[in-house]
Design a protein around this motif. Structure first.
Motif: not given
Length: 134
Positions: A20-32
């Motif tokens: 997965v892209a790093t931005h996907v992991l960041r997004h998952w973090e941002s949505v909890g």
């Protein structure tokens, strides 16, 4: 509190590991959905628990769950809410499997048909009718 030393990986390493892209992991973090540990310079470090959670998120997405449903499913302490999310998903997957089986029967029938125009084949028309077609 999570320890950053228990097999801690960088965001890039986790992204590469799961494709997965790093931005996907960041997004998952941002949505909890994820809460990786933070180390010097506010760098994320993912431990075993985080890796397991990423795997669960990916499998849940493969099963058709959206991020809100995944968050509800993973939320601790509310088993009734989790069960309701999973019941709805079970019903949706059951519906999709039935549709896929009907489509497979149609394709298999068409493959066995020797008619020039498969749409004029009575057997093919019967299979179409079984699947809810016109």
């Amino acid at each position: 509190m999570k320890s950053s030393g228990d097999h801690a990986l960088s965001i890039g390493a986790v992204a590469a590991r799961f494709g997965v892209a790093t931005h996907v992991l960041r997004h998952w973090e941002s949505v909890g959905l994820l809460t990786p540990a933070r180390v010097h310079g506010d760098r994320r470090r993912y431990g075993r628990e985080d890796l397991h959670r990423v795997a669960v998120i990916l499998r849940a997405k493969q099963a058709g769950l959206g991020l809100d449903a995944i968050r509800q499913m993973l939320a601790g302490g509310n088993s009734a809410q989790r069960r309701e999310v999973l019941r709805r998903q079970h019903a949706e997957l059951t519906r999709r499997v039935a549709e896929a089986q009907a489509a497979l029967r149609l394709v298999e029938c068409a493959l066995r048909c020797d008619h020039e125009d498969v749409a004029r084949c009575a057997h093919f028309q019967a299979v179409v009718a079984e699947g809810g077609g016109p």
